[in-house]
Design an enzyme around this catalytic site. Structure first.
Site, PDB file in Angstrom:
ATOM      1  N   GLU A  25      88.979  -3.120  31.433  1.00  0.00           N
ATOM      2  CA  GLU A  25      89.826  -2.314  30.423  1.00  0.00           C
ATOM      3  C   GLU A  25      90.487  -1.087  31.414  1.00  0.00           C
ATOM      4  OE1 GLU A  25      90.538  -2.976  27.444  1.00  0.00           O
ATOM      5  OE2 GLU A  25      89.384  -4.690  27.180  1.00  0.00           O
ATOM      6  N   GLU A  27      99.224   7.835  34.924  1.00  0.00           N
ATOM      7  CA  GLU A  27      98.143   8.435  34.028  1.00  0.00           C
ATOM      8  C   GLU A  27      97.985   9.690  34.324  1.00  0.00           C
ATOM      9  OE1 GLU A  27      94.528   6.086  34.024  1.00  0.00           O
ATOM     10  OE2 GLU A  27      94.724   5.844  31.691  1.00  0.00           O
ATOM     11  N   CYS A  42      92.617   6.530  27.642  1.00  0.00           N
ATOM     12  CA  CYS A  42      93.398   5.162  28.244  1.00  0.00           C
ATOM     13  C   CYS A  42      94.488   5.031  27.100  1.00  0.00           C
ATOM     14  CB  CYS A  42      92.440   4.236  28.323  1.00  0.00           C
ATOM     15  SG  CYS A  42      91.725   3.512  26.624  1.00  0.00           S
ATOM     16  N   LYS A  44      75.470   0.577  33.662  1.00  0.00           N
ATOM     17  CA  LYS A  44      75.415   1.826  34.412  1.00  0.00           C
ATOM     18  C   LYS A  44      76.707   2.835  33.691  1.00  0.00           C
ATOM     19  CE  LYS A  44      78.052   3.526  37.778  1.00  0.00           C
ATOM     20  NZ  LYS A  44      78.072   4.912  37.514  1.00  0.00           N
TER      21      LYS A  44
END
Ligand code: NAD
Length: 508
Positions: free
Chosen positions: A264, A398, A298, A189
């Site tokens: 991850e 982040e 990331c 997906k």
């Protein structure tokens, strides 16, 4: 703002919107409902995709289960699997322009970068093809004269692959060829924001001769497609790249059936700069590290930790370089930094910046939306913030935008303490001409990858992944391949003598 480098809109015609369908058991399936993706840079619909529901997801998982159990992929030789993966690598290279254009239209990333990512993905497929022939365990010849022990590796089974929007084709290629090389079957997906390059990958897999049902694709949203892929009893493993928040949801969802989960997740990655570093080189790497993919990465080095004696000079260097980075139209081949993925995300980035400034941080550059002539303002200015303290959100969370936070240190111990003062542990970097400083930092930094005197170099050979809340498991390299394998011990009696009976004969 006038002294920034902005590429304004250039003249071109956009292609017709791409039509994306599910790939289930080797057939392209049109859903009853669809969803559109509006280009972040151009504001027009660039793809219309079938929207998956429980029915399509269940059909795709069952197809993967049947294909796995039938052994049409899981039990053929590594050589045969490698041959298909190598054909996919060649097909990727032959289709770079088409895939890269769609990737840029959906993600907003510069076309030169998209081409690099798509072409570079071919190497991941070739490396995984080589690994397909290396699945090996060990043997035990010291268990006694009538016993032999063999430890073999088996493909884990049906794998749910769930990917994010920021590197759609690249991250798919960090997972899919390694799962296939191991002999697994999969249900993919992609993110609802960037579905098309995964569909294009499906087309290449069919052309390369991958048997029906081995790779299935269901387009759609986290709920219901992603969540069903995390709970379905026919799925053996979930490999996910995305936010830490969704990673936690998937871990909880998968726990009822005790699936293996490989994650991850996010990062808040520091580069630490010592006074004896090659400062010119370090400043360039810091500039690259924060603006690459508009910081929606990331591995973004969204915080730097600079020795206080050189902080002022170093920040001035980074600000000067930041003004030379070419922001703007992603379809201009010279553009280095493109658009922000959604207007909502752009507002979130600005919120982080304004909150830091209100709390006493100093804006050295940027700190506002960027209006690109002809394209609108779904862009953000290169932004450098100094006088950041370790407790500010901009230093801990982040931001996922082109925003650099500058912290300072006095001693090596301080620098390492600041590096490790994070719930994340994805990557970290150190700049020093002393091998002792670099090695001590590398050994003490809590991060899955440490770069010394460089930033964000990666190779298919080297494992990638995070410590702490940056994830579990590793991707790519030999370690990434092993994630898709189960270990099985085969214990064999080999002597002519029969086994000593457990039941003793009754005395007559
Ligand atoms: P996201 O977590 O919002 O979405 C990722 C994927 O998960 C999408 O396909 C989404 O549809 C799906 N999803 C959403 N809810 C779900 C649910 N309940 N169950 C199952 N699937 C669900 O992430 P994003 O915004 O697409 O990507 C950005 C994030 O990804 C950032 O946090 C970034 O750091 C991280 N990321 C990590 C790496 C890495 O290798 N560590 C690489 C790239 C991106």
């Amino acid at each position: 703002m006038n002294d920034l480098s902005i590429n304004t809109s250039i003249a071109y015609e956009l292609p017709q919107p791409f039509t994306g369908r599910h790939l289930i058991d080797g057939a392209w399936v049109t859903g009853r409902e669809t969803f559109d993706r509006v280009s972040p840079s151009h504001g027009t619909v660039v793809s219309t995709s079938s929207k998956g529901g429980p029915e399509e997801t269940d059909a795709a998982i069952k197809a993967a289960r049947r294909a796995f159990d039938a052994g049409i992929w899981s039990r053929i030789s590594g050589r045969e699997r490698a041959a298909v993966l190598l054909r996919v690598a060649d097909l990727i290279e032959a289709n770079v322009d088409r895939i890269a254009l769609q990737e840029t239209l959906e993600s907003g990333k510069p076309i030169s970068q998209s081409k690099g990512e798509v072409a570079g993905a071919a190497d991941l497929w070739r490396y995984a093809a080589a690994l397909a022939r290396t699945s090996q365990g060990d043997s035990h010849n010291t268990l006694g004269s009538d016993m032999l022990g063999v430890v073999v590796k088996d493909p884990i089974g049906v794998v749910s692959v769930i990917t994010p929007w920021n590197f759609p084709f690249w991250i798919l290629s960090q997972k899919l060829p390694f799962a296939l090389a191991a002999g697994c079957t999969v249900v993919v997906k992609p993110s609802e924001m960037t579905p098309s390059s995964t569909v294009m990958m499906g087309e290449l897999l069919m052309q390369a001769g991958l048997p029906a049902g081995v790779c299935n694709i269901v387009l759609g949203y986290g709920d219901p497609v992603g969540s069903l892929k995390s709970t379905h009893p026919d799925v053996d493993m979930v490999t996910f790249t995305g936010s830490t928040a969704v990673g936690k949801l998937i871990t909880k969802a998968a726990s009822d059936t005790l699936k293996k989960v490989a994650l991850e997740l996010g990062g808040k990655n520091p580069q630490v700069i010592f006074p004896d570093a090659d400062l010119e080189n370090a400043a360039d790497a810091v500039t690259f590290g924060v603006y690459f993919n508009v910081g929606q990465c990331c591995n973004s080095s969204s915080r730097i930790i600079v020795h206080e004696d050189i902080a002022e000079d170093f920040v001035a260097r980074v600000v000067a370089l930041s003004k030379k980075v070419k922001f703007g139209d992603p379809l201009d081949p010279t553009t280095q930094v493109g658009a922000i993925v959604t207007p909502e995300h752009n507002a979130r980035i600005d919120g982080y910046v304004q909150e830091a400034v209100a709390a006493g941080a100093r804006l050295e550059l940027g700190g506002a939306y960027l209006d690109v002539e002809g394209l609108g303002d779904q862009f953000y200015q290169p932004t450098v913030i100094s006088s950041v303290s370790a407790d500010m959100a901009v230093a801990r969370e982040e931001v996922f935008g082109p925003v650099l936070s500058v912290l300072t240190f006095r001693t090596l111990d301080d620098a390492i303490a600041l590096t490790n003062d994070s719930e994340y542990g994805l990557s970290a970097g150190v700049w020093s001409e002393s091998v002792h400083t670099c090695l001590e930092f590398a050994r003490r930094a809590q991060a899955g990858t440490v770069w010394t005197n460089t930033w964000m170099d990666g190779y298919p050979e080297l494992a990638f992944g995070g410590m702490k809340q940056s994830g579990t498991g590793r991707e790519i390299g030999k370690y990434g391949f092993e994630e898709f394998l189960e270990v099985k011990s085969v214990v064999m009696r080999v002597g002519r003598d029969s086994r000593a009976p457990w039941v003793t004969p009754r005395a007559e």
